[in-house]
Design a protein around this motif. Structure first.
Motif, PDB file in Angstrom:
ATOM      1  N   GLU A  20      30.535  41.939  42.368  1.00 18.38           N
ATOM      2  CA  GLU A  20      30.600  40.479  42.390  1.00 18.38           C
ATOM      3  C   GLU A  20      29.958  39.877  41.151  1.00 18.38           C
ATOM      4  OE1 GLU A  20      29.019  37.474  45.667  1.00 18.38           O
ATOM      5  OE2 GLU A  20      30.692  38.712  46.411  1.00 18.38           O
ATOM      6  N   LYS A  21      28.837  40.438  40.733  1.00 20.73           N
ATOM      7  CA  LYS A  21      28.145  39.934  39.548  1.00 20.73           C
ATOM      8  C   LYS A  21      28.988  40.143  38.298  1.00 20.73           C
ATOM      9  CE  LYS A  21      23.965  40.589  36.749  1.00 20.73           C
ATOM     10  NZ  LYS A  21      22.686  41.340  36.616  1.00 20.73           N
ATOM     11  N   ARG A  22      29.500  41.376  38.119  1.00 21.70           N
ATOM     12  CA  ARG A  22      30.278  41.675  36.907  1.00 21.70           C
ATOM     13  C   ARG A  22      31.576  40.867  36.873  1.00 21.70           C
ATOM     14  NH1 ARG A  22      26.849  42.630  33.685  1.00 21.70           N
ATOM     15  NH2 ARG A  22      28.631  42.880  32.263  1.00 21.70           N
ATOM     16  N   PHE A  23      32.178  40.667  38.037  1.00 25.61           N
ATOM     17  CA  PHE A  23      33.420  39.900  38.085  1.00 25.61           C
ATOM     18  C   PHE A  23      33.166  38.447  37.689  1.00 25.61           C
ATOM     19  CE2 PHE A  23      37.169  37.868  39.797  1.00 25.61           C
ATOM     20  CZ  PHE A  23      38.156  38.822  39.636  1.00 25.61           C
ATOM     21  N   SER A  24      32.043  37.893  38.153  1.00 29.10           N
ATOM     22  CA  SER A  24      31.704  36.499  37.816  1.00 29.10           C
ATOM     23  C   SER A  24      31.409  36.328  36.335  1.00 29.10           C
ATOM     24  CB  SER A  24      30.503  36.036  38.640  1.00 29.10           C
ATOM     25  OG  SER A  24      29.329  36.739  38.258  1.00 29.10           O
ATOM     26  N   SER A  46      43.674  37.246  45.698  1.00 31.05           N
ATOM     27  CA  SER A  46      44.086  37.930  46.919  1.00 31.05           C
ATOM     28  C   SER A  46      42.936  38.795  47.437  1.00 31.05           C
ATOM     29  CB  SER A  46      45.326  38.804  46.669  1.00 31.05           C
ATOM     30  OG  SER A  46      45.881  39.250  47.898  1.00 31.05           O
ATOM     31  N   THR A  47      43.192  39.446  48.559  1.00 36.35           N
ATOM     32  CA  THR A  47      42.160  40.267  49.200  1.00 36.35           C
ATOM     33  C   THR A  47      42.102  41.662  48.594  1.00 36.35           C
ATOM     34  OG1 THR A  47      43.685  41.043  50.908  1.00 36.35           O
ATOM     35  CG2 THR A  47      42.407  39.046  51.381  1.00 36.35           C
ATOM     36  N   VAL A  48      40.942  42.276  48.735  1.00 37.71           N
ATOM     37  CA  VAL A  48      40.736  43.675  48.364  1.00 37.71           C
ATOM     38  C   VAL A  48      40.246  44.405  49.610  1.00 37.71           C
ATOM     39  CG1 VAL A  48      39.512  45.307  46.882  1.00 37.71           C
ATOM     40  CG2 VAL A  48      40.077  43.023  46.013  1.00 37.71           C
ATOM     41  N   VAL A  49      40.993  45.399  50.064  1.00 37.63           N
ATOM     42  CA  VAL A  49      40.566  46.226  51.190  1.00 37.63           C
ATOM     43  C   VAL A  49      39.873  47.462  50.633  1.00 37.63           C
ATOM     44  CG1 VAL A  49      41.311  47.669  53.125  1.00 37.63           C
ATOM     45  CG2 VAL A  49      42.327  45.406  52.788  1.00 37.63           C
ATOM     46  N   LEU A  50      38.626  47.656  51.036  1.00 31.99           N
ATOM     47  CA  LEU A  50      37.817  48.770  50.547  1.00 31.99           C
ATOM     48  C   LEU A  50      37.398  49.629  51.743  1.00 31.99           C
ATOM     49  CD1 LEU A  50      35.055  48.409  47.827  1.00 31.99           C
ATOM     50  CD2 LEU A  50      34.992  50.154  49.581  1.00 31.99           C
ATOM     51  N   ASP A  51      38.000  50.794  51.846  1.00 31.14           N
ATOM     52  CA  ASP A  51      37.767  51.715  52.964  1.00 31.14           C
ATOM     53  C   ASP A  51      37.163  52.999  52.399  1.00 31.14           C
ATOM     54  OD1 ASP A  51      37.812  53.298  55.201  1.00 31.14           O
ATOM     55  OD2 ASP A  51      39.934  53.034  55.639  1.00 31.14           O
ATOM     56  N   SER A  52      35.958  53.328  52.827  1.00 34.32           N
ATOM     57  CA  SER A  52      35.287  54.491  52.252  1.00 34.32           C
ATOM     58  C   SER A  52      34.297  55.078  53.248  1.00 34.32           C
ATOM     59  CB  SER A  52      34.549  54.101  50.965  1.00 34.32           C
ATOM     60  OG  SER A  52      33.484  53.214  51.254  1.00 34.32           O
ATOM     61  N   HIS A  73      37.060  39.293  48.679  1.00 28.45           N
ATOM     62  CA  HIS A  73      37.866  38.304  47.945  1.00 28.45           C
ATOM     63  C   HIS A  73      36.985  37.724  46.849  1.00 28.45           C
ATOM     64  CE1 HIS A  73      40.730  35.198  46.972  1.00 28.45           C
ATOM     65  NE2 HIS A  73      41.534  35.550  47.981  1.00 28.45           N
ATOM     66  N   PHE A  74      37.420  37.845  45.601  1.00 29.00           N
ATOM     67  CA  PHE A  74      36.607  37.393  44.476  1.00 29.00           C
ATOM     68  C   PHE A  74      36.927  35.962  44.049  1.00 29.00           C
ATOM     69  CE2 PHE A  74      36.459  42.086  43.786  1.00 29.00           C
ATOM     70  CZ  PHE A  74      35.097  42.237  43.972  1.00 29.00           C
ATOM     71  N   GLY A  75      37.818  35.297  44.768  1.00 32.92           N
ATOM     72  CA  GLY A  75      38.164  33.924  44.435  1.00 32.92           C
ATOM     73  C   GLY A  75      38.066  33.026  45.645  1.00 32.92           C
ATOM     74  N   PRO A  78      31.526  35.855  54.194  1.00 29.85           N
ATOM     75  CA  PRO A  78      31.490  34.528  54.830  1.00 29.85           C
ATOM     76  C   PRO A  78      32.644  33.620  54.440  1.00 29.85           C
ATOM     77  CG  PRO A  78      29.310  35.141  54.023  1.00 29.85           C
ATOM     78  CD  PRO A  78      30.273  36.164  53.483  1.00 29.85           C
ATOM     79  N   LYS A  79      33.075  33.669  53.183  1.00 31.61           N
ATOM     80  CA  LYS A  79      34.112  32.718  52.771  1.00 31.61           C
ATOM     81  C   LYS A  79      35.493  33.067  53.342  1.00 31.61           C
ATOM     82  CE  LYS A  79      34.771  34.896  48.204  1.00 31.61           C
ATOM     83  NZ  LYS A  79      34.631  34.646  46.752  1.00 31.61           N
ATOM     84  N   LEU A  80      35.623  34.274  53.927  1.00 30.68           N
ATOM     85  CA  LEU A  80      36.872  34.632  54.577  1.00 30.68           C
ATOM     86  C   LEU A  80      36.866  34.312  56.068  1.00 30.68           C
ATOM     87  CD1 LEU A  80      37.737  38.008  52.806  1.00 30.68           C
ATOM     88  CD2 LEU A  80      39.271  36.042  53.000  1.00 30.68           C
ATOM     89  N   ILE A  81      35.731  33.843  56.578  1.00 35.69           N
ATOM     90  CA  ILE A  81      35.614  33.545  58.007  1.00 35.69           C
ATOM     91  C   ILE A  81      35.950  32.081  58.270  1.00 35.69           C
ATOM     92  CG2 ILE A  81      34.067  33.476  59.998  1.00 35.69           C
ATOM     93  CD1 ILE A  81      32.445  35.696  58.690  1.00 35.69           C
ATOM     94  N   LYS A  82      36.923  31.858  59.140  1.00 32.98           N
ATOM     95  CA  LYS A  82      37.305  30.513  59.555  1.00 32.98           C
ATOM     96  C   LYS A  82      36.517  30.177  60.811  1.00 32.98           C
ATOM     97  CE  LYS A  82      41.527  27.764  60.145  1.00 32.98           C
ATOM     98  NZ  LYS A  82      43.011  27.843  60.168  1.00 32.98           N
ATOM     99  N   LEU A  83      35.403  29.471  60.630  1.00 35.27           N
ATOM    100  CA  LEU A  83      34.466  29.243  61.723  1.00 35.27           C
ATOM    101  C   LEU A  83      35.101  28.524  62.906  1.00 35.27           C
ATOM    102  CD1 LEU A  83      31.175  28.262  59.837  1.00 35.27           C
ATOM    103  CD2 LEU A  83      31.704  30.414  61.006  1.00 35.27           C
ATOM    104  N   SER A  84      36.102  27.702  62.641  1.00 35.04           N
ATOM    105  CA  SER A  84      36.716  26.948  63.732  1.00 35.04           C
ATOM    106  C   SER A  84      37.423  27.849  64.738  1.00 35.04           C
ATOM    107  CB  SER A  84      37.705  25.924  63.166  1.00 35.04           C
ATOM    108  OG  SER A  84      38.746  26.575  62.454  1.00 35.04           O
ATOM    109  N   LEU A  85      37.719  29.097  64.358  1.00 32.88           N
ATOM    110  CA  LEU A  85      38.358  30.032  65.277  1.00 32.88           C
ATOM    111  C   LEU A  85      37.340  30.797  66.126  1.00 32.88           C
ATOM    112  CD1 LEU A  85      41.193  31.639  63.094  1.00 32.88           C
ATOM    113  CD2 LEU A  85      41.441  29.952  64.906  1.00 32.88           C
ATOM    114  N   LEU A  86      36.069  30.730  65.755  1.00 25.40           N
ATOM    115  CA  LEU A  86      35.047  31.486  66.456  1.00 25.40           C
ATOM    116  C   LEU A  86      34.482  30.697  67.629  1.00 25.40           C
ATOM    117  CD1 LEU A  86      32.959  33.070  63.536  1.00 25.40           C
ATOM    118  CD2 LEU A  86      34.920  34.041  64.753  1.00 25.40           C
TER     119      LEU A  86
END
Length: 701
Positions: free
Chosen positions: A399-403, A461-467, A483-485, A622-630
């Motif tokens: 996140e830091k390097r991308f910014s 767009s999203t990045v799925v990271l499975d490891s 998501h970096f944006g 957090p920015k991918l969470i739509k709180l109104s659905l929770l």
């Protein structure tokens, strides 16, 4: 004018209905393929492998009676495993990948003189379509009306057609299943004495077989010595009426003798067989691998017949003559059969033992090793925390390097994450190949970046990271979606619905006699209610410094094996719902859960109550969470989860002085308001009611 628009609309509707039906017909035939139009020259996917020459060579051998040592065969089946039925096998043993070009862990190929067909499941539909060339048909398992392997062969081959297989690679369970299905079509299943793929696979092209040194898994991590484990296995053998047992699965041998190796990618296994008798134990292995690390002394091999449970070491290939000779002194020998991911012993193993002495049973080791002992439980919990610290520090770096304007590709991210994980104390590397998928690649559930498909990561767009990692204390498997944006509303809704499904399964309390398949409704219902779903299972068992896919746990509502299995305290498994928009983006969230007792609840039903403890502690985005659905319950759970991350992972990050990771973790786990506007009412009562109804129907059936 209105009439004309109605006519146009009707024409469009008829056109799309026709196209949909036509595509469905092509899918059933396996002919629905990407960039395989017979009109014009369409640019081929970058990772497509041309196996035409290999198929030509194979088909020649299929007609050669001299090579086969028997009459010609009309079809040849190439399975994905090795002779131990391993899910992930050594590069040397990847015969199906060689003949087809498809590199996924699951799938079988069938070759006739006119056609070549690949079967695989929903995890790999997109990947397989891009990797196998246009000479192949693709059967997408999980879709309606897709024929089974036997159904397809019965349609394609003439009366009395002969289907050849390598008996070392096919399990006895698969052999009997195919043989019985072939009876109706009057086809004959033929066990060949040669591997046709081994003949055409040129030595200079074939990877070398792994041959790493074996080492001992110390008692401080194993919790039980191998003598105690042998005693437990012998007790189970006695219950079944067996005076001997053969162990063919590498994970079972690793658990039984507390020995580890590097003969299989990502799993600490030793290529070997074991025969357990009343007093003696025989290990069939490459002796040179035991020379270092004092393994021979550990197994007490220099003192045969003088110490209880001495392991007598023999050469790996001696298993075949020994099965014929030793079986003469046994009344009954327990030979493993299929149990969820464990395929059981090969057909070749079965044919080397007199039929009247075979006792086909699920291996008792499967169930013994699935229930972790207290030392293993403690180790598994510790491994997740250490692994989470590595992941938090790595994600903070990204996140830091991308910014700052740095750019990464999918392969860059995978390589960097692997480095962070390997730096951890007691790490033996990955538990599987790291999956990093951006945008449309993220829509492939088990996509693995390659040189030809390596997307550059952007902020749209999203990045799925499975490891996952292998640690001396345990095995990890975790997926997060990044998501970096600025996410779109569709991406946020997809992420949140997947998160809700994950939360609902994690919080379930249930009687101990409930079948595993029943919990799947909790993960899928937030997607089902808007007409969406995913084609892979929701969860799988996970070992303690063993395999990342461990029997007997499999979570899927439409699985026969899931409907026959029950949870036990000490089981560990994954919870990994997802959502995939082909050509657009993907979302998956995966945690490891531990099955625990709820002893304070009354046993009015006569069954104790169980629940789950989430041990993966990596922040959500957090920015991918739509709180109104929770709902309030969802928000409260999320706040509690974030608190656990801060306490346990925060402490570990500070201990390792990884302060950038610490501050990143703190920023991702801030408290969210538990009360506020919501677009939905609390779905928990509805979901529980739905789940109970689903379970009731299952029990009736």
């Amino acid at each position: 004018m209105d009439f004309n628009f109605k006519i146009i609309g009707l024409i469009i509707c008829i056109y799309f209905t026709f196209c949909s039906g036509y595509n469905e017909e092509l899918k059933i035939k396996g002919e629905l393929r990407k960039a395989c139009s017979k009109r014009g020259h369409i640019r081929q996917p970058e990772r497509r492998v041309n196996t035409t020459t290999r198929l030509i060579e194979l088909r020649k051998l299929m007609k050669s009676e001299l090579t086969l040592g028997t009459s010609a065969i009309d079809a040849y089946i190439v399975f994905s495993g090795d002779e131990h039925q391993s899910v992930d096998c050594d590069e040397y043993d990847r015969r199906r990948e060689y003949i087809s070009g498809f590199s996924g862990s699951y799938g079988d190929a069938i070759i006739t003189q006119e056609k070549a067909v690949l079967w695989t499941d929903g995890r790999y539909h997109l990947q397989a379509d891009e990797q196998i060339n246009c000479g192949w048909l693709l059967m997408r398992e999980g879709h309606k009306s897709i024929p089974t392997r036997a159904q397809w062969l019965k349609e394609q081959l003439p009366f009395g057609g002969r289907v050849g297989v390598d008996p070392r690679i096919i399990s006895e369970y698969q052999w009997l299943e195919l043989k019985n299905e072939f009876l109706e079509g009057h086809l004959k299943l033929v066990a060949l004495n040669v591997s046709l793929i081994d003949i055409i696979w040129k030595p200079e092209e074939r990877p070398k077989r792994r041959n790493k040194d074996v080492f001992v898994w110390d008692l401080q991590y194993a919790g039980k010595n191998y003598s105690r484990k042998l005693s437990e296995v012998r007790d189970e053998m006695k219950k079944e009426g067996a005076d001997a047992m053969i162990v063919t699965a590498l994970d079972e041998i690793s658990w039984l003798l507390n020995i580890k190796g590097r003969d299989v990618p990502y799993s600490p296994f030793v290529r070997s067989y074991v025969i357990i008798e009343k007093y003696d134990v025989y290990l069939y292995v490459n002796r040179s691998q035991l020379v270092r690390n004092n393994v021979t002394q550990y197994l007490q091999a220099p003192m045969p017949f003088t110490v209880t449970d001495t392991v007598i070491i023999k050469d790996y290939q001696d298993i075949w003559p020994d099965l014929r000779t030793k079986s003469q002194k046994y009344e009954k020998i327990l030979v493993p059969t299929k149990c969820v991911y464990s395929a059981g012993a090969s057909h070749a193993i079965y044919t080397h033992i007199p039929v009247n002495k075979i006792l086909p049973r699920q291996s008792p080791i499967v169930y013994l090793k699935a229930i972790k002992n207290p030392v293993e439980i403690k180790g598994m919990r510790h491994a997740q925390i250490v692994d989470a610290a590595a992941l938090c520090d790595c994600l903070a770096y990204f996140e830091k390097r991308f910014s700052l304007g740095d750019s990464f590709t999918e392969m860059d991210m995978a390589k960097i994450l692997d480095t962070y994980r390997y730096e951890q104390n007691l790490s033996l590397g990955n538990s599987f190949r790291t999956i990093v998928g951006f945008a449309s690649n993220a829509a492939q559930p088990h996509y693995e970046p390659t040189v030809n498909t390596n997307f550059k990561i952007f902020d749209n767009s999203t990045v799925v990271l499975d490891s996952g990692g292998q640690y001396f204390s345990g095995t990890t498997d975790v997926t997060r979606t990044l998501h970096f944006g600025t996410p779109t509303e569709d991406e946020k809704e997809a992420y949140t619905r997947v998160l809700i499904g994950s939360i609902q399964l994690s919080t379930l309390i249930f009687p101990s006699n409930m079948r595993m398949s029943g919990v799947d409704v909790l993960s899928r219902s937030p997607l089902w209610e808007v007409g969406l779903d995913y084609l892979h299972e929701t969860g799988h068992g996970i070992g303690a410094f063993l395999e990342v896919h461990e029997s007997p746990i499999k979570i899927h509502y439409n699985s026969d094996v899931s409907s026959q299995q029950e949870f036990k305290p000490g089981y560990f498994f994954s919870n990994e719902p997802g959502l995939y928009r082909e050509g657009e983006f993907g979302v998956r969230l995966e945690n490891i859960l531990e099955v625990i007792e709820k002893p304070w609840l009354p046993h009015s039903s006569g069954h104790e109550f169980l629940g789950f403890k989430i041990i993966t502690l990596v922040p959500y985005e957090p920015k991918l969470i739509k709180l109104s659905l929770l709902s309030v319950q969802h928000r409260r759970w999320l706040n509690h989860y974030n608190e656990q991350v801060r306490i346990h992972v925060g402490t570990e990050l500070k201990r390792q002085n990884r302060m950038e990771g610490f501050y990143w973790m703190m920023s991702k786990t801030e408290h969210i308001p538990e009360y506020g506007h919501s677009n939905i009412i609390s779905s928990q009562p509805v979901i529980i009611c739905l789940a109970n109804t689903f379970l009731f129907i299952l029990f009736i059936i």
